[in-house]
Design a protein around this motif. Structure first.
Motif, PDB file in Angstrom:
ATOM      1  N   VAL A   1     -61.074   0.664  43.551  1.00 43.11           N
ATOM      2  CA  VAL A   1     -62.119   1.597  43.146  1.00 43.11           C
ATOM      3  C   VAL A   1     -63.499   0.998  43.324  1.00 43.11           C
ATOM      4  O   VAL A   1     -64.396   1.603  43.906  1.00 43.11           O
ATOM      5  CB  VAL A   1     -61.955   1.985  41.670  1.00 43.11           C
ATOM      6  CG1 VAL A   1     -62.953   3.053  41.310  1.00 43.11           C
ATOM      7  CG2 VAL A   1     -60.568   2.446  41.387  1.00 43.11           C
TER       8      VAL A   1
ATOM      9  N   PHE B   1     -64.136   2.000  46.953  1.00 46.34           N
ATOM     10  CA  PHE B   1     -64.464   3.377  46.545  1.00 46.34           C
ATOM     11  C   PHE B   1     -63.316   4.357  46.772  1.00 46.34           C
ATOM     12  O   PHE B   1     -63.563   5.538  46.961  1.00 46.34           O
ATOM     13  CB  PHE B   1     -65.678   3.921  47.304  1.00 46.34           C
ATOM     14  CG  PHE B   1     -66.845   3.006  47.341  1.00 46.34           C
ATOM     15  CD1 PHE B   1     -67.591   2.797  46.210  1.00 46.34           C
ATOM     16  CD2 PHE B   1     -67.204   2.380  48.506  1.00 46.34           C
ATOM     17  CE1 PHE B   1     -68.683   1.973  46.240  1.00 46.34           C
ATOM     18  CE2 PHE B   1     -68.302   1.540  48.543  1.00 46.34           C
ATOM     19  CZ  PHE B   1     -69.036   1.339  47.411  1.00 46.34           C
ATOM     20  N   VAL B   2     -62.085   3.920  46.819  1.00 42.75           N
ATOM     21  CA  VAL B   2     -61.011   4.899  46.964  1.00 42.75           C
ATOM     22  C   VAL B   2     -60.423   5.210  45.588  1.00 42.75           C
ATOM     23  O   VAL B   2     -60.457   4.379  44.694  1.00 42.75           O
ATOM     24  CB  VAL B   2     -59.913   4.425  47.934  1.00 42.75           C
ATOM     25  CG1 VAL B   2     -60.452   4.351  49.336  1.00 42.75           C
ATOM     26  CG2 VAL B   2     -59.358   3.098  47.514  1.00 42.75           C
ATOM     27  N   GLY B   3     -59.920   6.422  45.429  1.00 40.72           N
ATOM     28  CA  GLY B   3     -59.408   6.845  44.135  1.00 40.72           C
ATOM     29  C   GLY B   3     -60.510   7.159  43.148  1.00 40.72           C
ATOM     30  O   GLY B   3     -60.324   7.062  41.937  1.00 40.72           O
ATOM     31  N   LEU B   4     -61.665   7.566  43.665  1.00 43.54           N
ATOM     32  CA  LEU B   4     -62.785   7.829  42.762  1.00 43.54           C
ATOM     33  C   LEU B   4     -62.607   9.123  41.969  1.00 43.54           C
ATOM     34  O   LEU B   4     -63.095   9.220  40.847  1.00 43.54           O
ATOM     35  CB  LEU B   4     -64.082   7.934  43.560  1.00 43.54           C
ATOM     36  CG  LEU B   4     -64.872   6.655  43.706  1.00 43.54           C
ATOM     37  CD1 LEU B   4     -66.096   6.923  44.525  1.00 43.54           C
ATOM     38  CD2 LEU B   4     -65.278   6.134  42.340  1.00 43.54           C
ATOM     39  N   CYS B   5     -61.927  10.106  42.552  1.00 43.95           N
ATOM     40  CA  CYS B   5     -61.833  11.401  41.858  1.00 43.95           C
ATOM     41  C   CYS B   5     -61.140  11.262  40.506  1.00 43.95           C
ATOM     42  O   CYS B   5     -61.701  11.666  39.495  1.00 43.95           O
ATOM     43  CB  CYS B   5     -61.139  12.436  42.726  1.00 43.95           C
ATOM     44  SG  CYS B   5     -61.836  12.555  44.364  1.00 43.95           S
TER      45      CYS B   5
ATOM     46  N   ASN C   1     -54.944  11.600  46.284  1.00 47.92           N
ATOM     47  CA  ASN C   1     -55.635  10.402  45.843  1.00 47.92           C
ATOM     48  C   ASN C   1     -55.795   9.462  47.033  1.00 47.92           C
ATOM     49  O   ASN C   1     -54.816   9.017  47.621  1.00 47.92           O
ATOM     50  CB  ASN C   1     -54.812   9.729  44.754  1.00 47.92           C
ATOM     51  CG  ASN C   1     -55.532   8.581  44.136  1.00 47.92           C
ATOM     52  OD1 ASN C   1     -56.277   7.892  44.798  1.00 47.92           O
ATOM     53  ND2 ASN C   1     -55.319   8.381  42.871  1.00 47.92           N
ATOM     54  N   CYS C   2     -57.038   9.154  47.373  1.00 46.01           N
ATOM     55  CA  CYS C   2     -57.234   8.367  48.597  1.00 46.01           C
ATOM     56  C   CYS C   2     -56.690   6.959  48.444  1.00 46.01           C
ATOM     57  O   CYS C   2     -56.380   6.317  49.437  1.00 46.01           O
ATOM     58  CB  CYS C   2     -58.685   8.328  49.026  1.00 46.01           C
ATOM     59  SG  CYS C   2     -59.867   8.994  47.923  1.00 46.01           S
TER      60      CYS C   2
END
Lengths: 254, 208
Positions: A21, A25-29, A136-137
């Protein structure tokens, strides 16, 4: 010992230094969306870790045996139609995104059915967030990272095995859990604070995340120190290799 | 859905009132990751425009065939196809940029901004509306990315689109190029957008 060292380095790198994260910056949602309460944040973190592990297991297997150039299964099937040399050249990596997204979507579906059947209370607690893990990225990111080390490896010796892929997945997921839990803890306290009106909600969450990311940059270099401690003789080559490779945007200009 | 917003309204909606980044908080991963330079941000926006447009048009063409429980899977597979095309195109013609963007081009597949447009608009409306909606949303996304990238590149590198705009004496504020700077910039820009909306609302409330 050598393998263990590599695994430790991958684990520390994925969980702390290059936290999914706060560094990629992945899984930010879900990080912004589900980090209001500590218990749901923790549950979400564990669910993501679980799905990441399953998806990485499947995607490593598919990449290694089917998708990459010279993959055994593809070469064997191709052998029926082509000469063995031509069959070994088949490269299906162009299909990787479609295959991964299919793998992720079906494993999330599977996890959802399993949880609904055997853990109804947990299923209720997750609600809409469980199917949302599909998008989820972080999970696709883990698959892509593993792909990079399997089909993109420069030599067979550098190719990641299943144990390395799973280490990245599990510790990447745990790093995500760590970040989202810290975030939820801070945001629970933040509810009691007097935040200026325009900053309320997502903006202040972003700023808190920024400060958190700042704290996590403190881990930079831990991997180098660990490497030095664990295998002193290889350190020289490892350092030059690291400074040459700059795979991601923010590392280019560093 | 004949009484829904017209294509033009959809188009304008995407740019500011329903801006995917500032208003809907969607597609944050690429927003933060590629905005350390203006060029990367613009390339990313181009890729998103292409994928969003193609996916929206295709989904709205096949909308009568969609089964409710399989729709997300169909959306993601459609998007994945177009992302593969965009990714190979960028790798073929812009190799350094493809290197720089790294995994974030494939991550467009799971960009919630695109999936939400397929779900909210394309699967229910005619092709023309869906196309306009896609262009509007992509423009809004481009604006958001460009604004963040402007702040980060000027403060972090003293340059804009690769040209140096600040005097050489400017100490490069490396933090803005690193991950924390991305979060902080987005947080403060969001706050600024909120503040502008609030002051407009109070103005319009005082006038009549």
């Amino acid at each position: 010992m050598e393998t263990l060292t590599t695994l430790i380095l991958i684990a520390v790198g994925a969980a702390l230094i290059n936290n999914f994260v706060l560094h990629y910056f992945v899984g930010l949602c879900p990080f912004v969306g589900v980090s209001r309460r500590l218990d749901t944040a923790f549950g979400m973190g564990l669910a993501v870790t679980f799905v990441i592990t399953i998806a990485s297991l499947l995607s490593w297997t598919l990449t290694f045996y089917v998708l990459r150039q010279g993959a055994p299964v593809t070469a064997w099937i191709g052998g029926f139609f082509l000469s063995p040399d031509r069959a070994a050249e088949i490269d299906l990596t162009i299909l990787n995104y479609i295959v991964y997204i299919f793998v992720i979507a079906s494993s999330v579906q599977f996890v959802e059915m399993y949880v609904r059947r055997f853990f109804p209370p947990l299923y209720k607690a997750f609600g809409v967030y469980l199917p949302l893990i599909t998008t989820n990225c972080a999970i696709l990111f883990a698959c892509l990272e593993i792909m990079k080390h399997v089909s993109g490896a420069s030599s067979p010796a550098e190719m990641w095995g299943l144990h390395e892929a799973l280490t990245l997945a599990v510790f990447g997921g745990l790093g995500f859990t760590l970040a989202i839990v810290i975030m939820a803890g801070i945001r629970e306290e933040l509810d009691l604070c007097d935040v200026p009106a325009p900053l309320q909600g997502p903006p202040i969450a972003m700023i808190v995340a920024g400060i958190l990311a700042l704290a996590f940059t403190g881990f930079t270099g831990v991997d180098r120190g660990l490497e030095e401690a664990l295998r002193p003789e290889k350190n020289e080559t490892a350092q030059t290799a690291r400074s040459e490779s700059a795979p991601y945007p923010h590392e280019v200009s560093r | 859905m004949s009484d829904g917003p017209t294509p033009l309204e959809r188009f304008i909606n995407g740019i500011l009132p329903e801006n995917p980044v500032y208003r809907q908080l969607l597609g944050l991963c690429p927003t933060l990751a590629v905005t350390n330079s203006m060029k990367a941000a613009l390339t990313m926006s181009g890729a998103v425009l292409f994928v969003l447009f193609c996916a929206n048009v295709l989904v709205s063409l096949i909308r009568s065939l969609l089964k409710p429980h399989l729709r997300i899977l169909v959306f993601t597979l459609t998007i994945a196809t177009f992302v593969t095309i965009a990714d190979k195109f960028i790798a073929a013609f812009m190799w350094p940029m493809s290197k720089e963007l790294g995994p974030y081009i494939p991550l467009i597949i799971v960009n919630c901004a695109i999936i939400s447009r397929c779900e909210i608009c394309a699967s229910k409306q005619n092709t023309r509306t869906a196309a306009m909606d896609a262009v509007g949303q992509a423009l809004g996304f481009t604006l958001a990315l460009a604004s963040i990238a402007t702040v980060r590149e000027i403060l972090g590198n003293g340059s804009w689109l690769g040209f140096s705009v600040l005097p050489d004496a400017w100490p490069n504020w490396v933090l803005m190029v690193l991950p924390p700077g991305a979060f902080l910039t987005l947080g403060f820009l969001m706050a600024a957008v909120n503040w502008l909306t609030m002051s407009q609302k109070t103005k319009s409330a005082n006038e009549p």
